[in-house]
Design a protein around this motif. Structure first.
Motif, short mmCIF file in Angstrom:
data_model
loop_
_atom_site.label_atom_id
_atom_site.label_comp_id
_atom_site.label_asym_id
_atom_site.label_seq_id
_atom_site.Cartn_x
_atom_site.Cartn_y
_atom_site.Cartn_z
N ILE A 31 57.87 43.16 90.67
CA ILE A 31 58.55 41.85 90.05
C ILE A 31 59.29 42.15 88.87
O ILE A 31 58.72 42.93 88.28
N SER A 32 60.17 41.56 88.55
CA SER A 32 61.06 41.94 87.26
C SER A 32 60.77 40.46 86.43
O SER A 32 60.94 39.57 86.88
N VAL A 33 60.48 40.78 85.24
CA VAL A 33 60.51 39.62 84.40
C VAL A 33 61.25 39.60 83.04
O VAL A 33 61.20 40.65 82.41
N HIS A 34 62.03 38.43 82.95
CA HIS A 34 62.93 38.69 81.66
C HIS A 34 62.26 37.96 80.62
O HIS A 34 61.76 36.84 80.63
N LEU A 35 61.63 38.66 79.93
CA LEU A 35 60.61 38.48 78.70
C LEU A 35 61.50 37.85 77.48
O LEU A 35 61.74 38.75 76.69
N LYS A 42 60.91 23.36 75.49
CA LYS A 42 61.86 24.31 74.88
C LYS A 42 61.45 25.64 74.15
O LYS A 42 62.11 26.45 73.66
N CYS A 43 60.21 26.12 74.57
CA CYS A 43 59.68 27.23 73.88
C CYS A 43 59.63 28.51 74.98
O CYS A 43 59.24 27.92 76.20
N PRO A 44 60.24 29.64 74.83
CA PRO A 44 60.02 30.54 75.64
C PRO A 44 58.78 30.85 76.14
O PRO A 44 57.52 30.64 74.88
N LEU A 45 58.26 31.27 77.03
CA LEU A 45 56.60 31.48 77.65
C LEU A 45 56.33 32.82 76.78
O LEU A 45 57.37 33.53 76.78
N THR A 46 54.99 32.62 76.39
CA THR A 46 54.63 33.74 75.76
C THR A 46 54.23 34.75 77.08
O THR A 46 54.19 34.46 77.88
N PRO A 47 54.11 36.18 76.48
CA PRO A 47 53.75 37.08 77.47
C PRO A 47 52.44 36.63 78.23
O PRO A 47 52.39 36.85 79.41
N GLU A 48 51.50 36.32 77.27
CA GLU A 48 50.33 35.89 78.07
C GLU A 48 50.36 34.93 79.12
O GLU A 48 49.81 34.88 80.15
N GLU A 49 51.18 33.74 78.81
CA GLU A 49 51.53 32.66 79.72
C GLU A 49 51.89 33.26 80.96
O GLU A 49 51.77 32.42 82.05
N VAL A 50 53.08 34.14 80.82
CA VAL A 50 53.57 34.65 82.01
C VAL A 50 52.52 35.07 83.13
O VAL A 50 52.54 35.22 84.18
N GLY A 51 51.69 36.10 82.20
CA GLY A 51 50.42 36.74 83.02
C GLY A 51 49.61 35.66 83.53
O GLY A 51 49.33 35.92 84.97
N MET A 80 51.50 41.21 73.64
CA MET A 80 51.56 42.06 74.94
C MET A 80 50.07 42.20 75.27
O MET A 80 49.97 42.26 76.71
N LYS A 81 49.17 42.52 74.60
CA LYS A 81 47.78 42.83 75.01
C LYS A 81 47.16 41.96 75.93
O LYS A 81 46.87 42.31 77.08
N PRO A 82 47.15 40.58 75.83
CA PRO A 82 46.60 39.84 76.79
C PRO A 82 47.29 39.98 78.05
O PRO A 82 46.83 40.04 79.16
N PHE A 83 48.79 40.03 78.22
CA PHE A 83 49.41 40.22 79.28
C PHE A 83 49.07 41.73 80.14
O PHE A 83 48.76 41.57 81.28
N ARG A 84 49.08 42.54 79.19
CA ARG A 84 48.63 44.00 79.75
C ARG A 84 47.19 43.78 80.22
O ARG A 84 47.05 44.57 81.46
N SER A 85 46.30 42.96 79.79
CA SER A 85 45.13 43.08 80.31
C SER A 85 44.89 42.48 81.74
O SER A 85 44.20 42.57 82.46
N LEU A 86 45.75 41.57 82.05
CA LEU A 86 45.91 40.74 83.14
C LEU A 86 46.86 41.84 84.29
O LEU A 86 46.54 41.64 85.45
N PHE A 87 47.79 42.33 83.68
CA PHE A 87 48.75 43.25 84.69
C PHE A 87 48.88 44.41 84.11
O PHE A 87 49.83 44.77 83.16
N PRO A 88 48.05 45.35 84.06
CA PRO A 88 48.27 46.51 83.62
C PRO A 88 49.47 47.59 83.94
O PRO A 88 49.89 48.13 83.11
N MET A 116 61.38 36.72 87.71
CA MET A 116 61.01 35.68 86.91
C MET A 116 61.55 35.40 85.52
O MET A 116 61.40 36.38 84.74
N PRO A 117 62.36 34.48 85.31
CA PRO A 117 62.87 34.20 84.01
C PRO A 117 61.81 33.36 83.06
O PRO A 117 60.87 32.82 83.64
N THR A 118 61.89 33.68 81.87
CA THR A 118 60.89 32.84 81.11
C THR A 118 61.69 32.06 80.17
O THR A 118 60.72 31.31 79.55
N TYR A 119 62.89 32.21 80.05
CA TYR A 119 63.43 31.16 79.26
C TYR A 119 65.17 31.26 79.78
O TYR A 119 65.70 32.04 79.43
#
Ligand SMILES: Cc1ncc(COP(=O)(O)O)c(C=O)c1O
Length: 898
Positions: free
Chosen positions: A640-644, A691-700, A728-736, A774-777
């Motif tokens: 998956i590519s994510v535009h963070l 109107k707020c970009p998703l946080t990395p954790e929200e994406v995860g 980034m940490k919470p995101f990485r813990s969901l998707f290492p 997946m775009p986040t914003y």
């Protein structure tokens, strides 16, 4: 994000001038598995039936038993094996019925093959063909004489003239025509609509093709189509509607109104139609109408037929498919590898059969009508509720007056106690319960057999049905208990599943996310941004050329060329072109978003697609680097590519500050003050407005709720993440398994990075080519918007677009500790959207995220404006323009192609 870098050929393309880019018998013998036990539980389709399928040995003496044990020590017997996609079809209901029939000497009114022979003149032709040496492989798609005979008969029956060489394919029975059609034209994941009860091979073959089956149930007495239900069932995912008229097992014939309704839906949604018409000559109560003959349907219909039913030669297996050349192409591809060719001498004989005079068919119908009367009258006399059958040689009845709980127990009783075989039709439904009150009888038997069967039923069934009902009553006490026990088990099971699903975030009931790795079904559309007409005359207030407004929005890109407002063509062909030649590329800021504003003219929209998607090329080293990254990632599987878009400029612009430390807030506010107009922004309001970009954790969290597990590989297209590792940490813990261009290729590869642009360009290409994006914003983000549109244009690639506004309250609840049904709610939002197939653009959706339908066309389209332009369209237009100039000197008229 940076503007898009355009290579020299862009300019030419920009101006529109560059390159454009069973029978029951078959069911009986189909299974190679040993027959299950005769207990009625063995009839079940469920895995419960499987246990009874294991080979059994009956050993009478101790000596034999010892021998068997000894043997089994040496080698255990092989277990029946079947591929998963066919596992559920292991049922041997027809074999069971046949075995029981033989055992009990029952008369077989179950299997749909005649117990009398085909006509002598056809058999004689086959013998002559064999003697004449017509015994080697036939031409793959049929011997010429048969193709012609089929085409002639089709013309006689439907009025449609077809090309025997390009539009007729001879197959091994209609069964193979069905398989070739499905395997040749249906992609895994395509939705196909069936009308239940349906002929058994449809479901099995669709399963082999990996199709998604939607079944519309037709109910007695008339089995008419629930039109609203059908209407609602057809979606953008629908690839084909499969009909069978006259229909096995109901005898229903689709009415003209129903066929027209289906035709309208097919045309409206660009859906294919598959029509099995093997019983077309056995139409008794109405005139048979071929679906292909309904206006607008020929170009999207495959009509299938065979010799077996009409000439009482079911064992010859000569069938055919008639379809326009573009559909014949796909089905012939499958046919080539399924059977390649069909029995040669039988094809020659079939050609002679199809030249039979009309009187043959009249005689056939007369004979069958007499047989039908014997059966129908007899069944009524015996006490069945008989449903009207207009065609085929089947009749459906309701057996409930005899007090049995389902079709299987009734049929078992009918064989054992009455001595007649019928077919329990629950196997013709996706949900077997829908057919449990019904039984199918056939009248393709000689009159003596039919009379004998009817007599047995009239005598024994009538005499015994009270006993049957009494047995039933006794049984019902036991069954009641069993039923209550089963209910309890179902409740326990459901509870266990619920427990499991609430504990395991990866259980997704709504959508099989593994399907998202593939591209969405195209339903006949393909990208094409080629011009279809000359340009319209320029408006009088312009300078005579296409007006292009490029207003630079990204103030960092001061080195970009800003075309003057309303720049004339000469500005591009002189000044800009010189620069392009000198530098290899130029930046036209931001070209992607403002080619011109608010002009919703299809030709102009196509021009935008030519610029934004078709002509987009980065410098060779960027293209190479991107492809290397994609190849490296792909060598390990999907990604998956994510535009963070969690970068300082975006967060400052969006005004989403509260989640940051006071130091970070200060930085963001400073940036905001320096770069954007002052505005009072309240974080909570902004967030709830989406109107707020998703946080990395929200994406995860979103991806996990959707069902992607922690082994999923994610490529991050991102600049510097504001707040860094803390976010980034919470995101990485969901998707290492997180990657970016540096981790894949090594930082040194991007050293020639010009103000971050190489990295961004590489990211763009990797996102374009990734399996899922997946775009986040997607707010004012040219990068994400252009990618969304580009991926659609690039073959309906999956894009997951989170609806931030709908998700915000769910995240807010979670943060407040109300997280009980968090994943369920997230799934509800995520699966409500679409993932990339052709879909109408709905205002205010941007053309740049969805250029359908302007930049797409259909190879076989009903509407002229949807039709794909010819490959040499530019030449065609140019010639016309020249002629026009010659004749009236007016070069600026608009001409639509016809
Ligand atoms: C509706 C339907 N389609 C197709 C077939 C299979 O035809 P063939 O024997 O030509 O393969 C049958 C046979 O029973 C049928 O009932």
């Amino acid at each position: 994000m940076p503007p898009i870098c355009l290579a020299p050929d862009v300019m030419l393309r920009f101006f529109g001038l560059g390159p454009s880019a069973s029978s029951t018998s078959q069911r009986c013998f189909r299974s190679a598995l040993p027959p299950p036990s005769s207990s009625s539980s063995a009839y079940l389709r469920s895995s419960g039936a499987r246990a009874t399928m294991a080979p059994m040995s009956t050993v009478d003496t101790n000596k034999e038993a010892a021998h068997v044990r000894e043997q089994s020590h040496k080698s255990s017997p092989p277990q029946p094996q079947v591929a998963k996609r066919l596992e559920k079809f292991k049922t041997t209901i027809f074999t069971q019925m046949s075995n029981l029939a033989i055992k009990h000497g029952a008369i077989n009114l179950g299997q749909g093959f005649p117990n009398f022979d085909g006509p002598d003149f056809v058999k004689e032709e086959a013998i002559q063909a064999i003697i004449a040496g017509k015994n080697q492989y036939a031409r793959g798609f049929g011997v010429p004489a048969l193709n012609s005979a089929i085409a002639d008969r089709f013309k006689k029956d439907t009025g449609l003239e077809v090309d025997p060489e390009r539009e007729v394919t001879v197959t091994s029975g209609c069964t193979e025509a069905i398989a070739a059609t499905i395997l040749g034209l249906i992609n895994p994941g395509d939705e196909v609509i069936l009308f239940a009860p349906f002929y058994d091979s449809y479901e099995a073959t669709l399963s082999m093709a990996g199709a998604k089956i939607k079944s519309i149930t037709l109910h007695p007495p008339d089995f008419s189509i629930p039109l609203d239900e059908l209407n609602a069932a057809v979606t953008t995912e629908t690839r084909a509607i499969f009909i069978n008229t006259p229909q096995n097992p109901t005898g229903k014939m689709f009415t003209k109104e129903e066929l027209e309704f289906i035709a309208n839906l097919c045309v409206k949604h660009d859906v294919l139609a598959f029509s099995d018409e093997v019983y077309d000559k056995l139409a008794f109560e109405a005139e048979h109408i071929s679906l292909a003959s309904i206006p607008g349907m020929w170009e999207r219909t495959v009509t299938m037929n065979s010799l077996g039913k009409t000439f009482s030669l079911t064992g010859w297996k000569i069938g055919w498919a008639v379809a326009p050349a573009h559909l014949t192409w796909g089905l012939r591809q499958a046919h080539s590898f399924l059977t390649f060719a069909t029995s040669t001498p039988m094809q020659w004989a079939a050609a002679a059969a199809l030249r039979a005079p009309e009187s043959y068919y009249e005689g056939l119908r007369r004979d069958y009508k007499a047989k039908k009367t014997i059966l129908v009258d007899g069944l009524k006399d015996a006490g069945f509720i008989v449903y009207p059958s207009s065609g085929t040689y089947f009749v459906m009845v309701d057996h409930t007056p005899f007090g049995f709980p389902d079709d299987i127990s009734f049929c078992e009783y009918l064989i054992k106690e009455v001595g007649v075989v019928a077919i329990p039709p629950s196997v013709f439904y996706l949900n077997p319960d829908e057919g449990k009150n019904l039984v199918r009888f056939t009248f393709c038997k000689d009159e003596g057999t039919l009379r004998a069967a009817v007599e047995r039923m009239k005598q024994k069934l009538k005499r015994n049905w009270r006993r049957g009902a009494r047995q039933q009553k006794q049984l019902s006490g036991l069954r009641g208990m069993a039923w209550r026990l089963s209910l309890a088990m179902v409740v326990v099971l459901a509870f266990t599943i619920w427990l499991f699903s609430t504990r395991n975030s990866l259980v997704v009931q709504d959508i099989d996310v593994s399907k998202l790795w593939g591209t969405a079904p195209s339903t006949g559309w393909r990208p094409s941004a080629a011009p279809r007409s000359f340009w319209a005359s320029p408006p009088s207030n312009s300078n005579g050329f296409l007006r292009v407004r490029c207003n630079g929005g990204l103030n960092q890109q001061r080195s970009a060329i800003n075309p003057p407002r309303d720049a004339p063509l000469s500005w591009y062909t002189t000044f800009a072109l010189d620069k392009i030649k000198k530098h290899g590329a130029i930046y036209l800021t931001p070209f992607s978003h403002r080619l011109a504003e608010e002009i919703n003219v299809p030709e102009l929209q196509r021009l935008r697609c030519r610029v934004n998607y078709h002509a987009l090329r980065f410098k060779p080293h960027i293209m190479k680097l991107s492809h290397d990254i994609v190849n490296t990632l792909r060598s390990q599987g999907h990604f998956i590519s994510v535009h963070l878009r969690f970068e300082m400029d975006m967060l400052a612009f969006a005004g989403c500050l509260d989640i940051f430390t006071s130091k970070e807030k200060e930085l963001l506010m400073k940036y905001r003050k320096e770069n954007f107009a002052p505005k009072h922004l309240v974080y909570k309001e902004r967030r709830l407005m989406g109107k707020c970009p998703l946080t990395p954790e929200e994406v995860g969290l979103i991806l996990r709720a959707m069902g992607f597990d922690n082994t999923t590989r994610i490529y991050l297209a991102a600049g510097e993440i504001f707040g860094g590792e803390r976010f980034m940490k919470p995101f990485r813990s969901l998707f290492p398994n997180l990657e970016n261009h540096n981790t894949v290729m090594g930082a040194e590869k991007l050293e020639d990075n010009a103000r971050g642009l190489v990295g961004a360009a590489v990211d763009y290409m990797v996102c374009l080519l990734s399996d899922i994006f997946m775009p986040t914003y997607d707010g004012p983000s040219n990068f994400a918007n252009n990618l969304m549109g580009h991926r659609l244009y690039y073959g309906f690639r999956t894009t997951i677009t989170p609806n931030r506004r709908a998700l915000a309250p769910i995240f807010v609840d979670r943060e407040a500790g109300r997280a009980a049904d968090f994943e369920e709610r997230v799934r509800g939002v995520m699966f409500a959207g679409s993932f990339g197939g052709p879909r109408e653009r709905v205002h205010p959706e941007s053309f740049y995220t969805n250029s359908w339908p302007e930049c797409f066309c259909q190879v076989s389209a009903k509407r002229k404006e949807d039709r794909c332009p010819p490959d040499n369209i530019l030449q065609v237009l140019e010639n016309r323009l020249r002629n026009e100039v010659k004749t009236d000197g007016n070069a600026t008229k608009t001409f639509l192609l016809d």
